[in-house]
Write an enzyme that holds these catalytic residues in place. Structure first.
Site, PDB file in Angstrom:
ATOM      1  NE  ARG A  25    -121.017  35.041 -46.426  1.00  0.00           N
ATOM      2  CZ  ARG A  25    -120.449  35.259 -45.248  1.00  0.00           C
ATOM      3  NH1 ARG A  25    -119.157  35.464 -45.170  1.00  0.00           N
ATOM      4  NH2 ARG A  25    -121.165  35.313 -44.173  1.00  0.00           N
ATOM      5  NE  ARG A  29    -114.874  39.621 -46.807  1.00  0.00           N
ATOM      6  CZ  ARG A  29    -114.871  39.355 -45.507  1.00  0.00           C
ATOM      7  NH1 ARG A  29    -114.325  40.192 -44.668  1.00  0.00           N
ATOM      8  NH2 ARG A  29    -115.399  38.234 -45.061  1.00  0.00           N
ATOM      9  NE  ARG A  38    -116.990  45.520 -48.229  1.00  0.00           N
ATOM     10  CZ  ARG A  38    -116.601  46.357 -47.300  1.00  0.00           C
ATOM     11  NH1 ARG A  38    -116.626  47.660 -47.513  1.00  0.00           N
ATOM     12  NH2 ARG A  38    -116.172  45.924 -46.139  1.00  0.00           N
ATOM     13  CG  ASP A  74    -125.355  39.449 -43.917  1.00  0.00           C
ATOM     14  OD1 ASP A  74    -124.310  38.924 -44.334  1.00  0.00           O
ATOM     15  OD2 ASP A  74    -125.767  39.315 -42.747  1.00  0.00           O
ATOM     16  CE1 TYR A 148    -123.299  36.493 -36.360  1.00  0.00           C
ATOM     17  CE2 TYR A 148    -124.791  34.821 -37.215  1.00  0.00           C
ATOM     18  CZ  TYR A 148    -123.530  35.374 -37.137  1.00  0.00           C
ATOM     19  OH  TYR A 148    -122.486  34.795 -37.803  1.00  0.00           O
TER      20      TYR A 148
HETATM   21  O1  CP3 Z   1    -123.421  33.626 -50.834  1.00  0.00           O
HETATM   22  C1  CP3 Z   1    -123.416  34.750 -51.369  1.00  0.00           C
HETATM   23  O2  CP3 Z   1    -122.532  35.139 -52.182  1.00  0.00           O
HETATM   24  C2  CP3 Z   1    -124.572  35.672 -51.090  1.00  0.00           C
HETATM   25  C3  CP3 Z   1    -124.358  36.639 -50.083  1.00  0.00           C
HETATM   26  C4  CP3 Z   1    -124.243  36.228 -48.613  1.00  0.00           C
HETATM   27  C5  CP3 Z   1    -123.516  37.034 -47.704  1.00  0.00           C
HETATM   28  N1  CP3 Z   1    -123.730  36.565 -46.457  1.00  0.00           N
HETATM   29  C6  CP3 Z   1    -122.689  38.183 -48.086  1.00  0.00           C
HETATM   30  C7  CP3 Z   1    -121.685  38.670 -47.142  1.00  0.00           C
HETATM   31  C8  CP3 Z   1    -124.851  35.220 -47.887  1.00  0.00           C
HETATM   32  C9  CP3 Z   1    -125.688  34.048 -48.373  1.00  0.00           C
HETATM   33  C10 CP3 Z   1    -124.529  35.455 -46.514  1.00  0.00           C
HETATM   34  C11 CP3 Z   1    -125.051  34.613 -45.433  1.00  0.00           C
HETATM   35  C12 CP3 Z   1    -124.605  34.873 -44.065  1.00  0.00           C
HETATM   36  N2  CP3 Z   1    -124.297  36.064 -43.483  1.00  0.00           N
HETATM   37  C13 CP3 Z   1    -124.523  33.860 -43.081  1.00  0.00           C
HETATM   38  C14 CP3 Z   1    -124.888  32.425 -43.252  1.00  0.00           C
HETATM   39  C15 CP3 Z   1    -123.847  31.667 -43.940  1.00  0.00           C
HETATM   40  C16 CP3 Z   1    -122.496  31.640 -43.267  1.00  0.00           C
HETATM   41  O3  CP3 Z   1    -121.539  32.080 -43.913  1.00  0.00           O
HETATM   42  O4  CP3 Z   1    -122.424  31.188 -42.138  1.00  0.00           O
HETATM   43  C17 CP3 Z   1    -124.095  34.485 -41.891  1.00  0.00           C
HETATM   44  C18 CP3 Z   1    -123.846  33.794 -40.570  1.00  0.00           C
HETATM   45  C19 CP3 Z   1    -123.965  35.864 -42.156  1.00  0.00           C
HETATM   46  C20 CP3 Z   1    -123.596  36.936 -41.190  1.00  0.00           C
HETATM   47  C21 CP3 Z   1    -122.362  37.598 -41.621  1.00  0.00           C
HETATM   48  N3  CP3 Z   1    -122.296  38.493 -42.674  1.00  0.00           N
HETATM   49  C22 CP3 Z   1    -121.072  37.491 -41.063  1.00  0.00           C
HETATM   50  C23 CP3 Z   1    -120.709  36.592 -39.897  1.00  0.00           C
HETATM   51  C24 CP3 Z   1    -120.247  38.336 -41.801  1.00  0.00           C
HETATM   52  C25 CP3 Z   1    -118.779  38.641 -41.556  1.00  0.00           C
HETATM   53  C26 CP3 Z   1    -118.018  37.492 -42.039  1.00  0.00           C
HETATM   54  C27 CP3 Z   1    -116.622  37.851 -42.433  1.00  0.00           C
HETATM   55  O5  CP3 Z   1    -116.003  36.940 -42.979  1.00  0.00           O
HETATM   56  O6  CP3 Z   1    -116.184  39.000 -42.234  1.00  0.00           O
HETATM   57  C28 CP3 Z   1    -121.005  38.912 -42.833  1.00  0.00           C
HETATM   58  C29 CP3 Z   1    -120.518  39.851 -43.853  1.00  0.00           C
HETATM   59  C30 CP3 Z   1    -120.691  39.420 -45.274  1.00  0.00           C
HETATM   60  N4  CP3 Z   1    -121.831  38.846 -45.777  1.00  0.00           N
HETATM   61  C31 CP3 Z   1    -119.772  39.616 -46.331  1.00  0.00           C
HETATM   62  C32 CP3 Z   1    -120.402  39.181 -47.514  1.00  0.00           C
HETATM   63  C33 CP3 Z   1    -119.863  39.247 -48.911  1.00  0.00           C
HETATM   64  C34 CP3 Z   1    -118.403  40.284 -46.211  1.00  0.00           C
HETATM   65  C35 CP3 Z   1    -118.678  41.742 -46.119  1.00  0.00           C
HETATM   66  C36 CP3 Z   1    -117.532  42.607 -46.584  1.00  0.00           C
HETATM   67  O7  CP3 Z   1    -117.503  42.947 -47.771  1.00  0.00           O
HETATM   68  O8  CP3 Z   1    -116.725  43.034 -45.748  1.00  0.00           O
END
Ligand code: CP3
Length: 337
Positions: A25, A29, A38, A74, A148
């Site tokens: 990640r 954010r 954003r 994502d 999910y």
């Molecule tokens: O690593 C990186 O920078 C690449 C981008 C990336 C994102 N999600 C961007 C993201 C990667 C590799 C993921 C993987 C992902 N997404 C996983 C597996 C890894 C982990 O963290 O467990 C999972 C389970 C997801 C599903 C997901 N996407 C969730 C549960 C959420 C919400 C989490 C939260 O903290 O709110 C997301 C949203 C998400 N994916 C964001 C980002 C940058 C935040 C979105 C925003 O800008 O509001």
């Protein structure tokens, strides 16, 4: 040795420099530049536009001396190819609609997938022109995606997923199998477009017992990882490392509950990635330095070690904490080994 070969050589077990570092990640954010973007775009807008994907992927690379970039996307996006609806809600996270008819599960069509995700091909091409470090592609693992879908979003106890697996084991296995095809398609699509390595996120595997991992998970992960043409990292939370090594990923990425020294003695040559607790980056400089050195000292001069967090960087992380982390790692290795 060029920066590019630094991360890839650790994946070959031949790194002679400091451990390469990237952060799960890393484009998220905690970065003020990301939060500014954003304000004008939703998360999914960022994920579906080739120019914005390119821009966001590069944000952490422009700011820090990281050794790899991870493609901005994502794990849920590929569900579109199975016509499973999802969206993201502010402060809640992903919301997924389970519209599956288990007597007629959808299948993945490679040509359609390529067409549907052609904006990702464009972004990967643009990134490959721009980047001096390797680009990592990724997908969620079949179980994490299934969770999910069956939970409808994030969950604490995963009751729906587990009860479905216990009460309908054949249907559960069939769903995992369809998702394995989807995940493989996702990875091959990104590999064809030019990513240098891939990572599969089985974030929620810590929810399952070793028996369930052996029975349900190993067969589908073996299908996903079979002869992928680039190095492939498997990330899972929890302590199933010994079982997961049977999948034969290039590298295993683990969370902070695993003792890296012990893991290395169990797997003397396998590339390993991890495993600093992301909460450490919310603490003060002194603790960040202490914990980072502790981890580096657990795997001294290890040619097959990639530094990372044990899970994604938290949104509240001060950006300066990443500087402290990187300075500490680099100061442990003043010159080539
Ligand atoms: O690593 C990186 O920078 C690449 C981008 C990336 C994102 N999600 C961007 C993201 C990667 C590799 C993921 C993987 C992902 N997404 C996983 C597996 C890894 C982990 O963290 O467990 C999972 C389970 C997801 C599903 C997901 N996407 C969730 C549960 C959420 C919400 C989490 C939260 O903290 O709110 C997301 C949203 C998400 N994916 C964001 C980002 C940058 C935040 C979105 C925003 O800008 O509001």
């Amino acid at each position: 040795m060029s920066l590019k070969s630094h991360f890839l050589s650790a994946l070959e077990g031949t790194n002679r420099l400091h451990p390469p570092v990237w952060l799960m990640r890393q484009a998220g954010r905690y970065l003020p530049e990301y939060r500014t973007l954003r304000e004008r775009h939703t998360f999914l807008d960022l994920c579906y536009d080739a120019e914005l994907i390119t821009k966001v992927t590069l944000l952490p690379i422009r700011r820090y001396p990281l050794d790899a970039a991870i493609f901005f996307a994502d794990i849920l996006l590929p569900l579109k190819a199975l016509n499973i609806p999802f969206h993201f809600e502010e402060k809640i996270g992903p919301v997924v609609e389970n519209n599956l008819d288990f007597d007629h599960l959808p299948t993945v069509d490679a040509a359609h997938y390529k067409h549907q995700f052609s904006f990702q091909t464009q972004a990967i091409h643009a990134l490959k022109k721009e980047l001096k470090v390797p680009l990592i592609g990724f997908a969620g693992a079949p179980f994490t995606l299934a969770a999910y879908i069956l939970e409808g979003g994030s969950s604490h106890h995963f009751e729906k997923t587990k009860l479905f697996a216990y009460n309908h084991p054949k249907k559960f296995a069939a769903l995992l199998d369809v998702l394995a095809d989807l995940v493989r398609q996702t990875l091959l699509h990104q590999i064809d477009a030019g990513v240098d390595a891939v990572q599969v996120f089985d974030t929620h595997l810590n929810q399952l017992s070793p028996f369930e991992v052996r029975h349900f998970i190993l067969p589908v992960l073996k299908k996903v990882f079979h002869k992928l043409p680039v190095p492939a990292i498997l990330f899972a939370k929890g302590s199933h490392a010994a079982l997961l090594s049977e999948v034969k990923p290039t590298a295993l990425s683990v969370d902070w509950t695993i003792d890296m020294r012990r893991l290395r003695s169990e797997f003397p040559t396998m590339p390993l990635q991890g495993n600093l607790d992301p909460v450490v980056l919310l603490s003060g400089k002194e603790n960040i330095v202490k914990q980072t050195k502790h981890l580096i000292e657990a795997l001294p001069n290890d040619p097959a070690y990639i530094f990372n967090l044990g899970h994604g960087i938290l949104p509240g992380t001060p950006p300066e904490s990443v500087d402290v982390l990187l300075d500490t790692i680099h100061s442990c290795y003043p010159a080539a080994l």
